[in-house]
Design an enzyme around this catalytic site. Structure first.
Site, PDB file in Angstrom:
ATOM      1  N   CYS A  64       1.776  -8.856   7.991  1.00  0.00           N
ATOM      2  CA  CYS A  64       0.390  -8.477   7.726  1.00  0.00           C
ATOM      3  C   CYS A  64      -0.538  -9.666   7.826  1.00  0.00           C
ATOM      4  O   CYS A  64      -1.747  -9.497   7.832  1.00  0.00           O
ATOM      5  CB  CYS A  64       0.258  -7.826   6.348  1.00  0.00           C
ATOM      6  SG  CYS A  64       0.592  -8.948   4.988  1.00  0.00           S
ATOM      7  N   CYS A  90       2.201   2.798   3.250  1.00  0.00           N
ATOM      8  CA  CYS A  90       3.007   1.882   4.074  1.00  0.00           C
ATOM      9  C   CYS A  90       4.277   1.412   3.379  1.00  0.00           C
ATOM     10  O   CYS A  90       4.954   0.495   3.855  1.00  0.00           O
ATOM     11  CB  CYS A  90       2.172   0.659   4.465  1.00  0.00           C
ATOM     12  SG  CYS A  90       0.670   1.066   5.378  1.00  0.00           S
ATOM     13  N   CYS A 143       0.836  -1.198   0.000  1.00  0.00           N
ATOM     14  CA  CYS A 143       0.000   0.000   0.000  1.00  0.00           C
ATOM     15  C   CYS A 143       0.876   1.255   0.000  1.00  0.00           C
ATOM     16  O   CYS A 143       1.941   1.278   0.630  1.00  0.00           O
ATOM     17  CB  CYS A 143      -0.925   0.003   1.211  1.00  0.00           C
ATOM     18  SG  CYS A 143      -2.186  -1.290   1.180  1.00  0.00           S
TER      19      CYS A 143
END
Length: 250
Positions: free
Chosen positions: A232, A207, A204
């Site tokens: 994650c 991030c 993303c």
């Protein structure tokens, strides 16, 4: 892992030893018809695997997780891949109710505020959609490489994923970065232009950052967190006595 599953994993390792990637993928597609799928984030590695599948017209589905926070460059290579191979890669999206509730409660950039917020965000945007994407499949093809993380050095090319109840196959596990890049150039494969700007592991946009010379491959992901917390939840390995032990990250 049940003994029958363990035997199947061992059998696949034996049967595919020494086979090139395209032949291994074809073997899997024949052995598990309609139940082999590949998850792409449009990274260097994933583009190599997509090429092997699409160029050889293998009956393996390809999907991506659109978190809603991807880089414009990622959407660009997605479109270029669809155009180059005359395909339509399927996207899975976060559950809108869960996402709306999370953002309403914590704010749009709360992942910077705490590790728990960031993990919750990853779960909503990535982990839950992944489970839906993998449902009903027997083989999950990934772009994991051992060079990306010390924790991946001992991975077998085939392994049982307890959390998702299927077998994972890592065709590029032992490829070097130079080998991946050479294949990309040799076959004129579309790739994410962020790779040319120092971005190695691309997720993303909020991030992910470019890495500096000498930094670890994963330094650009969740850079504000302690390195021990960088996961994650996409690649999970169950270990005896440890539920949901996150041995790999994505």
């Amino acid at each position: 892992m049940a003994s029958s599953t363990q035997k199947l994993v061992s059998l696949l390792i034996q049967e595919t030893a020494g086979l090139p990637i395209d032949q291994t993928l074809a073997l899997l597609a024949g052995r598990f018809p309609g139940a082999v799928t590949f998850s792409s984030s449009f990274s260097f590695e994933d583009q190599v695997i997509s090429h092997q599948i699409l160029e050889n017209q293998l009956p393996i589905s390809i999907f991506t997780l659109d978190t809603g926070r991807l880089f414009p460059e990622t959407y660009s290579v997605w479109s270029k891949t669809n155009a180059a191979y005359h395909t339509r890669i399927k996207a899975y999206y976060p559950n809108h109710e869960s996402l709306e509730e999370f953002v309403q409660a914590t704010g749009p950039n709360s992942f910077y505020e705490s590790t728990q917020n960031r993990k919750d965000c990853c779960h909503i945007r990535k982990v839950e959609p992944l489970r839906r994407a993998l449902a009903g499949n027997s083989i999950w093809v990934t772009g994991l490489r051992a060079e990306h993380s010390p924790g991946r050095g001992d991975l077998p090319q085939f392994e049982w994923d307890e959390g998702n109840q299927l077998i994972k196959f890592h065709p590029l596990l032992h490829w070097s970065t130079d080998e991946v890049m050479a294949f990309i150039k040799q076959n004129n494969i579309p790739y994410n232009s962020l790779h040319d700007k120092g971005f190695i592991s691309i997720g993303c946009a909020p991030c992910t950052r470019a890495i500096q010379p000498g930094e670890d491959f994963r330094a650009g992901r969740w850079w504000w967190e302690d390195s021990s917390k960088k996961e994650c939840g996409l690649h999970v390995t169950e270990k005896p006595g440890v539920a949901n032990s996150l041995a790999k990250i994505d």
